[in-house]
Design an enzyme around this catalytic site. Structure first.
Site, mmCIF file in Angstrom:
data_model
loop_
_atom_site.group_PDB
_atom_site.id
_atom_site.type_symbol
_atom_site.label_atom_id
_atom_site.label_comp_id
_atom_site.label_asym_id
_atom_site.label_seq_id
_atom_site.Cartn_x
_atom_site.Cartn_y
_atom_site.Cartn_z
ATOM 1 N N ASN A 42 -1.731 13.122 2.815
ATOM 2 C CA ASN A 42 -3.052 13.661 2.553
ATOM 3 C C ASN A 42 -2.919 15.161 2.298
ATOM 4 O O ASN A 42 -2.362 15.887 3.111
ATOM 5 C CB ASN A 42 -3.967 13.384 3.746
ATOM 6 C CG ASN A 42 -5.400 13.772 3.479
ATOM 7 O OD1 ASN A 42 -5.690 14.920 3.182
ATOM 8 N ND2 ASN A 42 -6.303 12.817 3.613
ATOM 9 N N HIS A 53 -6.050 11.914 -1.029
ATOM 10 C CA HIS A 53 -5.718 11.144 0.173
ATOM 11 C C HIS A 53 -4.240 10.769 0.069
ATOM 12 O O HIS A 53 -3.633 10.875 -0.999
ATOM 13 C CB HIS A 53 -6.568 9.885 0.256
ATOM 14 C CG HIS A 53 -7.974 10.137 0.709
ATOM 15 N ND1 HIS A 53 -8.816 9.118 1.072
ATOM 16 C CD2 HIS A 53 -8.677 11.280 0.860
ATOM 17 C CE1 HIS A 53 -9.982 9.615 1.429
ATOM 18 N NE2 HIS A 53 -9.931 10.927 1.303
ATOM 19 N N GLU A 55 -2.588 7.949 -0.043
ATOM 20 C CA GLU A 55 -2.247 6.917 -1.019
ATOM 21 C C GLU A 55 -2.370 7.450 -2.445
ATOM 22 O O GLU A 55 -1.518 7.156 -3.292
ATOM 23 C CB GLU A 55 -3.163 5.695 -0.829
ATOM 24 C CG GLU A 55 -3.081 5.076 0.545
ATOM 25 C CD GLU A 55 -4.034 5.693 1.572
ATOM 26 O OE1 GLU A 55 -4.208 5.093 2.635
ATOM 27 O OE2 GLU A 55 -4.607 6.783 1.309
ATOM 28 N N SER A 80 -5.510 2.669 7.500
ATOM 29 C CA SER A 80 -6.187 1.733 6.600
ATOM 30 C C SER A 80 -6.784 2.483 5.405
ATOM 31 O O SER A 80 -7.538 3.432 5.579
ATOM 32 C CB SER A 80 -7.298 1.017 7.385
ATOM 33 O OG SER A 80 -7.981 0.086 6.589
ATOM 34 N N CYS A 82 -9.073 3.838 2.498
ATOM 35 C CA CYS A 82 -10.515 3.942 2.297
ATOM 36 C C CYS A 82 -10.923 3.212 1.015
ATOM 37 O O CYS A 82 -10.082 2.644 0.311
ATOM 38 C CB CYS A 82 -10.919 5.413 2.213
ATOM 39 S SG CYS A 82 -10.368 6.215 0.673
ATOM 40 N N CYS A 85 -8.983 4.651 -2.126
ATOM 41 C CA CYS A 85 -7.576 4.278 -2.186
ATOM 42 C C CYS A 85 -7.406 2.771 -2.365
ATOM 43 O O CYS A 85 -6.506 2.329 -3.078
ATOM 44 C CB CYS A 85 -6.857 4.784 -0.943
ATOM 45 S SG CYS A 85 -6.902 6.601 -0.819
ATOM 46 N N ASP A 145 -13.179 14.200 5.508
ATOM 47 C CA ASP A 145 -12.207 13.372 4.804
ATOM 48 C C ASP A 145 -12.718 11.955 4.547
ATOM 49 O O ASP A 145 -12.410 11.361 3.535
ATOM 50 C CB ASP A 145 -10.885 13.315 5.580
ATOM 51 C CG ASP A 145 -9.735 12.844 4.717
ATOM 52 O OD1 ASP A 145 -9.427 13.515 3.721
ATOM 53 O OD2 ASP A 145 -9.155 11.802 5.037
#
Length: 148
Positions: A42, A53, A55, A80, A82, A85, A145
């Site tokens: 991130n 982010h 990912e 996990s 979002c 992503c 975020d």
């Protein structure tokens, strides 16, 4: 059966890099045919970005790939993914996602699974501790975020 531990370890290293640079401790790696081909963390704070982010940073740092490569890929994330992503996972046809933990935040996992993606949650204690500590220390940044 794939041993996820080495790949999650690298994702955790990425998360720690982000935290050390003043950011949010979430890391990600992209694996194809048992090899890491991309990594990221991130970087919303560090780059003043709305979308970096872990990912998304991982995918950006990996660079352009043919669709056939994404279909063979596994995306590892310490948290996990979002909605944004998860959308990238679906858009590029990434077939497998391995999540370090989803107790501090859970993205649209059921939806991602309903679209044919294999999604596994490891409940990794190190990932949980990293996020719990960060959320406690930086609640305002964390809420930013996740869009709250």
């Amino acid at each position: 059966m794939v041993d996820h531990a080495p790949f999650m370890k690298v994702a955790i290293e990425e998360a720690r890099k982000g935290l050390a640079a003043g950011g949010i401790p979430i890391g990600s790696v992209l694996v194809v045919d048992g090899k890491i081909i991309g990594r990221g963390h991130n970087q919303r704070v560090q780059k003043g970005s709305t979308i970096r982010h872990a990912e998304m940073d991982c995918l950006e740092e990996t660079g352009r790939l043919p669709a056939s490569t994404y279909r063979r890929a596994t995306l590892y994330s310490t948290l996990s993914p979002c909605d944004m992503c998860s959308g990238a996972v679906l858009l590029y046809g990434i077939s497998h996602v391995v999540v370090g933990e989803n107790s501090t935040f859970q993205g649209p996992e059921d939806y991602v699974r309903s679209r044919g993606v294999t999604l596994e949650v490891l409940n990794d204690p190190e990932c949980i501790t990293l996020m719990e500590s960060f959320i406690k220390a930086q609640p305002t940044l964390w809420n930013e975020d996740i869009g709250e």
